[in-house]
Design an enzyme around this catalytic site. Structure first.
Site, PDB file in Angstrom:
ATOM      1  N   GLY A   1       5.151   6.621  -1.156  1.00 52.06           N
ATOM      2  CA  GLY A   1       6.420   5.898  -1.126  1.00 52.06           C
ATOM      3  C   GLY A   1       7.379   6.233  -0.011  1.00 52.06           C
ATOM      4  N   GLY A   2       6.934   6.931   1.021  1.00 50.79           N
ATOM      5  CA  GLY A   2       7.849   7.304   2.096  1.00 50.79           C
ATOM      6  C   GLY A   2       8.490   6.108   2.777  1.00 50.79           C
ATOM      7  CE  LYS A   3       4.486   3.905   7.080  1.00 53.03           C
ATOM      8  NZ  LYS A   3       3.871   5.146   6.541  1.00 53.03           N
TER       9      LYS A   3
ATOM     10  CG  ASP B   1       1.356   2.476   5.830  1.00 47.05           C
ATOM     11  OD1 ASP B   1       0.746   2.450   6.916  1.00 47.05           O
ATOM     12  OD2 ASP B   1       1.748   3.536   5.301  1.00 47.05           O
TER      13      ASP B   1
ATOM     14  CB  CYS C   1      -0.913   0.013   1.213  1.00 43.81           C
ATOM     15  SG  CYS C   1      -1.897  -1.495   1.435  1.00 43.81           S
ATOM     16  CB  ALA C   2       3.669   2.068  -2.302  1.00 40.27           C
TER      17      ALA C   2
ATOM     18  CB  CYS D   1      -0.802   6.483  11.131  1.00 43.06           C
ATOM     19  SG  CYS D   1      -1.964   6.867   9.807  1.00 43.06           S
TER      20      CYS D   1
END
Length: 386
Positions: free
Chosen positions: A230-232, A286, A226-227, A339
């Protein structure tokens, strides 16, 4: 613009938001219609609007109504600035009328004092325990800006020095060795050379802690299922993983390619039909969630969440885990993250998944509560039988 004129503008924007507009859209529309407003004016108005949304219940109580004027009147009462702002002079808001008498916040219900919808207060009590009032009070204020140092480009000290040369002051964060807290000139970060050169990326501390905790090794085949932006994926690629990004809506991944170039890493992108079963050593989910751990940053979401929407989200979370499980190689890992701080989006989803997928076992789970240096976050790691 005068300080009073900025408050009047915030009232206008808040009325638009309370009428159903998204905060960013309402602020953009106001800016386009008021070209005379400078960058400092727009920044100040934005700060007023987001703080009023964080404190919508308490400001509405103090101001006497759940309207743009009521919220900003409550904000000015909390700050002791009513007489200086509500003058009716020039572009200032009209003077306070007899019908706009305020109420003492001490007389308000606990949910109002803590700026939480009534139905969510028990969920926060369950999540935070005895610290609930303290943490919810913390969440009434804006969150800080945190950066992840791209260690493929620079050390943390080198990134700090590069930012400092551009007038951006930072402080190291103890929880993780890649994190910096921006203490001065937050708004300069996006245009800084350090950012453009890929030395740093914007990423909350809790997200960095979770990504650092994943047992990633160089060359590991990782799928960010679940990009989004793309931070992770970037954080995992910086550790040497071979990362593939996927999202149910490919448009959300539009920023990944330029961010990867800036960071000096390679991230492949894949559609659902391109994903091969058992092809990944680690699949990160995520999942879409309420975002309850990040409501300092997205305060409108706090008031928009309904019980029906929360139930729909837990269904989506189950679907994500169920779809991702076959993509994990034997002996590989499935990581789940949100989160949110609500148990039904976190531990309950893992329990439900494990009961239906006996090939997986839980190896780690952590809930990070909102704090001065980090949002609320949850992650769990499960291993698939070899």
């Amino acid at each position: 613009m005068t300080p009073a004129a900025r408050v009047a503008a915030a009232i206008e924007v808040l009325d638009d938001i309370l009428g159903g507009a998204a905060p960013e859209k309402a602020l953009t529309s106001w800016g386009r219609g008021h070209r005379f407003a400078g960058s400092k004016d727009r920044a100040a108005i934005r700060d007023h609007v987001f703080q009023a949304l964080r404190c919508r219940a308490s400001y509405g109580w103090l101001g006497g109504s759940d309207s743009g004027r009521g919220l900003m009147l409550g904000a000015m009462r909390a700050a002791g600035q009513v007489d200086a702002v509500f003058t009716g002079e020039g572009h200032a808001p009209a003077p306070v009328s007899e019908g706009e008498a305020g109420r003492q916040l001490a007389q308000a219900p606990r949910a109002v004092r803590l700026d939480v919808p009534d139905w969510l207060l028990p969920k926060f009590d369950a999540a935070f325990g005895a610290a609930a009032d303290e943490i919810l009070s913390l969440m009434q204020d804006r969150a800080g800006l945190f950066l992840r140092v791209n260690t493929a480009r620079a050390t943390r000290a080198e990134a700090q020095a590069a930012l400092a040369a551009e007038g951006i002051a930072t402080a190291p964060v103890d929880q993780v060795n890649t994190a910096l807290h921006v203490t001065e000139n937050e708004r300069k970060v996006a245009g800084s050379q350090a950012y453009c050169d890929g030395l740093v990326e914007v990423q909350d501390v809790s997200s960095q802690v979770a990504m650092a905790a994943l047992p990633v090794t160089p060359g590991m085949r990782v799928l960010d299922y679940c990009a989004g932006g793309g931070g992770k994926a970037l954080a995992l690629a910086a550790r040497g993983a071979e990362v593939t990004a996927h999202d149910i809506d490919p448009r959300r991944m539009a920023d990944i390619a330029p961010r990867a170039v800036r960071a000096g890493v390679t991230i492949a992108r894949a559609q659902a039909e391109d994903l091969t079963p058992a092809a990944f050593d680690l699949v990160l989910c995520d999942a879409p969630c309420s975002g309850s751990g990040t409501w300092r940053r997205t305060p409108a979401a706090k008031w928009a969440l309904t019980e029906a929407r929360l139930a729909a989200l837990t269904g989506m979370q189950d679907d994500v885990l169920r779809a991702a499980a076959p993509l994990v190689a034997p002996g590989g890992l499935l990581a789940y993250a949100t989160c949110s701080v609500f148990a039904e989006e976190n531990a309950a989803r893992i329990e439900a998944f494990l009961s239906a997928h006996p090939a997986f076992t839980l190896t780690d789970s952590t809930t990070l509560l909102p704090r001065a240096q980090g949002d609320g976050f949850y992650y769990a790691v499960l291993r698939k039988a070899g």
